[in-house]
Design an enzyme around this catalytic site. Structure first.
Site, PDB file in Angstrom:
ATOM      1  N   ASP A  53       0.906  -1.290  -0.087  1.00 18.36           N
ATOM      2  CA  ASP A  53      -0.074   0.023   0.114  1.00 18.36           C
ATOM      3  C   ASP A  53       0.828   1.176   0.003  1.00 18.36           C
ATOM      4  O   ASP A  53       1.504   1.469   1.144  1.00 18.36           O
ATOM      5  CB  ASP A  53      -0.919  -0.029   1.306  1.00 18.36           C
ATOM      6  N   GLU A 132      30.879  11.489  -5.050  1.00 16.59           N
ATOM      7  CA  GLU A 132      31.670  11.568  -3.992  1.00 16.59           C
ATOM      8  C   GLU A 132      30.964  12.174  -2.803  1.00 16.59           C
ATOM      9  O   GLU A 132      30.571  13.231  -2.776  1.00 16.59           O
ATOM     10  CB  GLU A 132      32.719  12.620  -4.391  1.00 16.59           C
ATOM     11  N   GLU A 134      30.208  13.401   0.875  1.00 15.22           N
ATOM     12  CA  GLU A 134      30.594  13.944   2.292  1.00 15.22           C
ATOM     13  C   GLU A 134      29.668  13.682   3.382  1.00 15.22           C
ATOM     14  O   GLU A 134      28.405  13.717   2.853  1.00 15.22           O
ATOM     15  CB  GLU A 134      31.379  15.320   1.951  1.00 15.22           C
ATOM     16  N   GLU A 189      37.609  14.907   5.792  1.00 16.17           N
ATOM     17  CA  GLU A 189      37.179  15.963   5.115  1.00 16.17           C
ATOM     18  C   GLU A 189      37.862  17.140   5.907  1.00 16.17           C
ATOM     19  O   GLU A 189      38.433  17.246   7.193  1.00 16.17           O
ATOM     20  CB  GLU A 189      35.994  16.130   4.682  1.00 16.17           C
ATOM     21  N   GLU A 196      34.717  11.826   4.192  1.00 20.53           N
ATOM     22  CA  GLU A 196      34.349  11.428   2.558  1.00 20.53           C
ATOM     23  C   GLU A 196      34.772   9.934   2.361  1.00 20.53           C
ATOM     24  O   GLU A 196      35.634   9.409   2.514  1.00 20.53           O
ATOM     25  CB  GLU A 196      34.987  12.438   1.416  1.00 20.53           C
ATOM     26  N   HIS A 245      30.034  15.969  -4.944  1.00 24.32           N
ATOM     27  CA  HIS A 245      30.553  16.238  -6.508  1.00 24.32           C
ATOM     28  C   HIS A 245      30.279  14.852  -7.225  1.00 24.32           C
ATOM     29  O   HIS A 245      30.181  13.654  -6.545  1.00 24.32           O
ATOM     30  CB  HIS A 245      32.224  16.220  -6.258  1.00 24.32           C
ATOM     31  N   ARG A 317      38.883  24.714  -8.728  1.00 24.08           N
ATOM     32  CA  ARG A 317      37.852  24.377  -7.915  1.00 24.08           C
ATOM     33  C   ARG A 317      36.645  25.011  -7.516  1.00 24.08           C
ATOM     34  O   ARG A 317      35.784  24.882  -6.906  1.00 24.08           O
ATOM     35  CB  ARG A 317      38.334  23.777  -6.474  1.00 24.08           C
ATOM     36  N   GLU A 334      32.940  17.195 -13.710  1.00 27.70           N
ATOM     37  CA  GLU A 334      32.566  17.052 -12.379  1.00 27.70           C
ATOM     38  C   GLU A 334      31.782  18.090 -11.768  1.00 27.70           C
ATOM     39  O   GLU A 334      32.323  19.349 -11.853  1.00 27.70           O
ATOM     40  CB  GLU A 334      33.876  17.042 -11.216  1.00 27.70           C
ATOM     41  N   ARG A 336      30.017  20.384  -9.195  1.00 30.08           N
ATOM     42  CA  ARG A 336      30.381  20.575  -7.766  1.00 30.08           C
ATOM     43  C   ARG A 336      29.252  20.916  -6.791  1.00 30.08           C
ATOM     44  O   ARG A 336      29.521  20.969  -5.758  1.00 30.08           O
ATOM     45  CB  ARG A 336      31.578  21.435  -7.614  1.00 30.08           C
TER      46      ARG A 336
HETATM   47  N1  GLU Z   1      32.985  20.471   1.209  1.00 31.46           N
HETATM   48  C1  GLU Z   1      33.245  20.922  -0.110  1.00 31.46           C
HETATM   49  C2  GLU Z   1      31.599  21.142  -0.461  1.00 31.46           C
HETATM   50  O1  GLU Z   1      31.015  21.561   0.189  1.00 31.46           O
HETATM   51  C3  GLU Z   1      34.137  20.388  -1.200  1.00 31.46           C
HETATM   52  C4  GLU Z   1      35.467  19.802  -0.709  1.00 31.46           C
HETATM   53  C5  GLU Z   1      36.254  19.111  -1.700  1.00 31.46           C
HETATM   54  O2  GLU Z   1      36.634  19.862  -2.688  1.00 31.46           O
HETATM   55  O3  GLU Z   1      36.205  17.805  -1.672  1.00 31.46           O
HETATM   56  O4  GLU Z   1      31.487  20.942  -1.642  1.00 31.46           O
HETATM   57 MG    MG Z   2      35.738  16.413  -0.564  1.00 34.39          MG
END
Ligand code: GLU
Ligand code: MG
Length: 445
Positions: A53, A132, A134, A189, A196, A245, A317, A334, A336
């Site tokens: 259900d 990835e 965290e 991390e 992570e 990520h 980054r 990637e 982010r």
């Molecule tokens: N903790 C970071 C975020 O909020 C990323 C750190 C990393 O580059 O692994 O995305």
């Molecule tokens: Mg990271």
């Protein structure tokens, strides 16, 4: 790829002394749900005969569709390593949800992802995803409720004895491996209590199944260490939040990486450029899906390694989309921005749909920006054509409502329910009086 047949599963369940099987699926929010059956019902389950259900489950709310049918994906069979004591073990199967009339249920996030992947296949591509994740480990009060105090004082890549989470992280990795994950790395991390764990990329559907499983395994193993694992995107003010990520690549039916072209700038193929173009063009539209909570937007602020501007870069980054350095088979983009509170099925579906739209409409990305965008002035960003990601849940809802491509990918059933839930979430939040406001205003005004 076929990993298990029906006969394999029946044999394994007997060899592994399985007593119960959990039939799993996720609701619209990506929360794993279970219907447990005794092993005597396994054969019926494998023949798609189990009904449940669905009327009280988030996103499954249409009363006339309350009877749902669970169809196990045989490849997802595994046992839970923490339940193999003397009284037999527990296995699980991830299921697709069907309506009694044999149609797939449009509110099943796994179905939504499968539809987008079928579209990718019709364009000649298999989509691979490497997430990835965290997360934070927090202490619990004597009643077992989580409290926002981390369990350690360690930092990036630190080792014990400062890293008291090392034991729990090791047990999480071991449990995942026993369940068939290929864990590539795990580390502490940047923030205290933050970890992570990265597992090997796989086809997008398997990757989404793995994220859903990963979160649930991590919570259970942490609680066995008397800790609380949270995937809340920004649990603590003033330190990094938790991201998820998401690495994406497309492969041709012949097994070639369709993002790699040694003759092109950055060795990225035209298909890859269009995919990036689509991901950037629809970034405002899918942010509600990749960053679904009020709290998600506390993470997407400058200064904490999380993106807040819409750009791509072969290196930096601070960009929303980064191109990791490996080429050839490892060529990938990637993204982010996603955070681990997202529903992985819907998030992958929305982001892949954005990229495919880029390929279909040949959307060229702007120039890649190889500098730190956080340090650019608003004027410099505007001159470089760098727009902002939505800055709040309200802005994300707005942008989502305007993006017909992303809405079409999720389908009207999920779009309607999600918008209803997110409007309520925002309205409840904005009418609250938060402790920050009391601190700032109570004494002064
Ligand atoms: N903790 C970071 C975020 O909020 C990323 C750190 C990393 O580059 O692994 O995305
Ligand atoms: Mg990271």
């Amino acid at each position: 790829m076929v990993r298990f047949t029906k006969e394999d599963i029946l044999r394994l369940a007997e060899e592994q002394h399985v007593k119960f099987v959990r039939l799993q699926f996720t609701d619209i929010l990506g929360i794993l749900k279970n219907v447990a059956i005794p092993v005597s019902q396994l054969e019926r389950a494998l023949a798609n005969e189990i009904m449940f259900d669905g009327s009280s489950i988030e996103g499954f709310t249409r009363i006339e569709e309350s009877d749902m049918n669970l169809r196990p994906d045989y490849n997802t069979y595994t046992t839970f390593p923490w339940r193999n004591g003397g009284r037999g073990s527990v296995a699980r199967l991830i299921c697709d949800v069907y309506l009694p009339n044999n149609e797939p249920f449009p509110g099943d996030p796994r179905y939504v992802l499968k539809q987008v992947l079928a579209e990718a296949e019709s364009l000649g591509f298999n989509v691979m995803v490497g997430p990835e994740c965290e997360f934070f480990l927090f202490r619990r009060d004597p009643e077992g409720r989580p409290i926002p105090i981390t369990h350690d004082e360690a930092g990036y890549f630190d080792l014990g004895p400062v890293d008291k989470g090392e034991d729990s992280r090791r047990d999480i990795v071991l449990a995942l491996e026993e369940m068939g994950f290929e864990v590539e790395t795990s580390h502490h991390e940047v923030a205290q209590g933050q970890h992570e764990i990265d597992f090997k990329y796989d086809d997008a559907l398997t990757a989404a199944d793995q994220v859903a499983t990963f979160k649930f395994v991590t919570r259970i193993v942490a609680s066995n260490h008397d800790l609380h694992a949270t995937f809340m995107p920004k649990p603590l003010f003033g330190v990094c939040g938790s991201g998820m990520h998401t690495n994406i690549s497309l492969f041709t039916a012949g097994g070639q990486n369709a993002f790699y072209d040694p003759e092109m700038p950055f060795q990225l193929s035209q298909v890859c450029r269009w995919f990036i173009g689509g991901m950037l063009a629809h970034a405002p539209g899918y942010t509600l899906i990749t960053n679904p909570l009020v709290n998600s937007y506390k993470r997407l602020v400058p200064g904490y390694e999380a993106p807040c501007y819409i750009s791509w870069s072969a290196q930096n980054r601070s960009a929303l989309i980064r191109i990791p350095s490996s080429r050839g088979k490892g060529t990938r983009v990637e993204l982010r921005s996603p955070d681990p509170a997202c529903n992985p099925y819907l998030a992958f579906a929305a982001v892949i749909a954005a990229g495919l739209d880029g390929i279909r409409n040949k959307i060229e990305p702007p120039e890649s920006l190889n500098r730190n965008i956080y340090t650019m002035s608003p004027e410099a960003r505007a001159a470089a054509g760098v727009a902002n990601l939505p800055g709040s849940l309200a802005e994300a809802i707005d942008a989502f409502e305007r993006d017909e491509v992303i809405k079409a990918a999720l389908g009207p059933h999920i779009v309607d329910l999600l918008l209803e839930a997110k409007h309520i979430e925002w309205d409840v939040y904005r009418s609250q009086v938060h402790s920050w406001e009391l601190d700032q205003y109570l004494g002064v005004f």
